[in-house]
Design a protein around this motif. Sequence first.
Motif: not given
Length: 234
Positions: A54-59
């Motif tokens: 997983a990778i999570v950014h605001c966009s």
Amino acid sequence: MLPLMAAAVQDAFPSIPGAGVVSVCALIFTVASFWWINARQGHLKSWEPHSFAAIVHCSMARLRLPLVLHNTGAKPIVVQDLRLTFPDEPASHLPLLWISSPSRLQPGPEDVPKLPAGFAVAGREAQQLLVEFEAPFSGFVPEPRDYKVQLQAKVGHRKGWRSLVTFTLRAANIIDPDRYTVYSNAPLELTKEDRQKADAALLELLDGQEGLSAPGERKRRDSLNDEGDTGTNL
């Protein structure tokens, strides 16, 4: 089985001689066996993955899952598309779409991008594959908690989306959301420091998303706060 079938046929057609009854039953059994072995349409099954990347950014929110698909029937099943949905979440949580089929679970520079493409699962066989899903917009930023997730597929012999498996995605295990890496999907007991780190990182992402969604409102709120502070100082 044949004696029971013969007795049933004999009761239904008492005028048929015994040898004829046995022949009819043998024919029925042969046709049924051929259909079951060679022509029966089954369905796809899948299971909860033990890990995920997983990778999570605001966009952006991206997940990479190791999946196993099993065809329970004799005929091949063509898989046209895959997606992840969140049955218990608000409608704003759009499904995560299939964007690629990587060659390894751990993301890295050796990855060879492979665009989504339909594939077939042979009869009574299982196929292992890696699938990468991504939210189409920035509306999904996972909180540090468990999510009920449903893997759905579009198959060639049926219309619409079909559910393959519903499982728990343990987003609380994402302790470094800015780094695209692998996490366990087991119900692990994280240390207090890891839990605080995960909570702080995901809350920072949520704050950043709110800032991007309404920058004018945030600027106006900050201006009001400054005015309030000035009045207090006076």
